[in-house]
Motif scaffolding. Structure first.
Motif, PDB file in Angstrom:
ATOM      1  N   CYS A   1       0.813  -1.193   0.176  1.00 20.95           N
ATOM      2  CA  CYS A   1       0.140  -0.122  -0.236  1.00 20.95           C
ATOM      3  C   CYS A   1       0.876   1.404   0.082  1.00 20.95           C
ATOM      4  O   CYS A   1       1.567   1.279   0.919  1.00 20.95           O
ATOM      5  CB  CYS A   1      -1.124   0.123   1.173  1.00 20.95           C
ATOM      6  SG  CYS A   1      -2.078   1.507   1.058  1.00 20.95           S
TER       7      CYS A   1
ATOM      8  N   CYS B   1      -2.443   4.405  -1.882  1.00 21.92           N
ATOM      9  CA  CYS B   1      -3.244   4.035  -3.013  1.00 21.92           C
ATOM     10  C   CYS B   1      -3.258   5.203  -4.134  1.00 21.92           C
ATOM     11  O   CYS B   1      -2.550   6.273  -3.986  1.00 21.92           O
ATOM     12  CB  CYS B   1      -4.887   3.894  -2.561  1.00 21.92           C
ATOM     13  SG  CYS B   1      -5.025   2.433  -1.790  1.00 21.92           S
TER      14      CYS B   1
ATOM     15  N   CYS C   1      -4.670   5.298   1.428  1.00 26.92           N
ATOM     16  CA  CYS C   1      -5.346   4.167   1.366  1.00 26.92           C
ATOM     17  C   CYS C   1      -6.738   4.042   2.090  1.00 26.92           C
ATOM     18  O   CYS C   1      -6.736   4.477   3.427  1.00 26.92           O
ATOM     19  CB  CYS C   1      -4.770   2.959   1.733  1.00 26.92           C
ATOM     20  SG  CYS C   1      -5.580   1.233   1.393  1.00 26.92           S
TER      21      CYS C   1
ATOM     22  N   CYS D   1      -1.657  -3.720   0.137  1.00 29.17           N
ATOM     23  CA  CYS D   1      -2.665  -2.723  -0.023  1.00 29.17           C
ATOM     24  C   CYS D   1      -4.019  -3.540  -0.208  1.00 29.17           C
ATOM     25  O   CYS D   1      -4.415  -4.405  -0.668  1.00 29.17           O
ATOM     26  CB  CYS D   1      -2.532  -2.150  -1.491  1.00 29.17           C
ATOM     27  SG  CYS D   1      -3.791  -0.919  -1.748  1.00 29.17           S
ATOM     28  N   LEU D   2      -5.042  -3.202   0.896  1.00 32.97           N
ATOM     29  CA  LEU D   2      -6.311  -3.529   1.411  1.00 32.97           C
ATOM     30  C   LEU D   2      -7.059  -3.278  -0.062  1.00 32.97           C
ATOM     31  O   LEU D   2      -8.075  -4.111  -0.324  1.00 32.97           O
ATOM     32  CB  LEU D   2      -6.461  -3.658   2.557  1.00 32.97           C
ATOM     33  CG  LEU D   2      -5.580  -4.279   3.494  1.00 32.97           C
ATOM     34  CD1 LEU D   2      -6.453  -3.947   5.101  1.00 32.97           C
ATOM     35  CD2 LEU D   2      -5.343  -5.605   3.311  1.00 32.97           C
ATOM     36  N   GLY D   3      -6.868  -2.133  -0.360  1.00 33.98           N
ATOM     37  CA  GLY D   3      -7.666  -1.686  -1.603  1.00 33.98           C
ATOM     38  C   GLY D   3      -7.752  -2.506  -2.624  1.00 33.98           C
ATOM     39  O   GLY D   3      -8.629  -2.932  -3.344  1.00 33.98           O
TER      40      GLY D   3
HETATM   41 ZN    ZN Z   1      -3.783   1.010  -0.408  1.00 34.44          ZN
END
Ligand code: ZN
Length: 140
Positions: free
Chosen positions: A86, A89, A96, A123-125
């Motif tokens: 991440c 983002c 993010c 990155c959880l997005g």
């Molecule tokens: Zn992210």
């Protein structure tokens, strides 16, 4: 974690299902230490089939469990690499959208697994995008 061939990267064999049957090459059986007369047990699970020796000693059972765990870890690592780190983002200033994990719910991911991905800096997005799109993230 090393496999029987002493390599840290797991050997992979690719097979197609023919006439709804799966043939496992002798070389693969040999690498796994399956003898010629070995009785096997297989477990059809969701999105995976596990083949085990039907009879195992305690050390063999522990090795098998350890190897299954190592495969799971390598799959998680693969997904982490696909999602990437991440870096705030795309939208920059706002960062993010998953920086604050308290209200986060990504697909059917168990909270412990979500925390592990977050702690690893994944990155959880991106992860959520792949969960929603259900695009191919392995084997392409
Ligand atoms: Zn992210």
């Amino acid at each position: 974690m090393k496999n029987r061939a002493g390599k840290s990267e797991y050997l992979r064999f690719v097979a197609d299902v023919n006439s709804m049957a799966l043939m496992i090459p002798g070389a693969a059986l040999k690498l796994s230490g399956f003898g010629e007369q070995e009785q096997l047990e297989y477990r059809p699970l969701e999105d995976v089939i596990v083949v085990l020796k039907k009879h195992m000693t305690a050390p063999e059972l522990l090795t098998a469990a350890d190897q299954l765990h190592a495969v799971a870890v390598s799959l998680y690592n693969h997904l982490s690499k696909v999602c990437g780190p991440c870096e705030g983002c795309e939208d920059g200033e706002e960062g993010c959208p998953y920086d604050d994990l308290e209200d986060t719910n990504i697909g059917d991911l168990p909270p412990d697994l979500l925390d592990a991905f977050a702690e690893a800096g994944v990155c959880l997005g991106e992860l959520e995008e792949h969960m929603i799109l259900e695009d191919t993230v392995y084997g392409n």
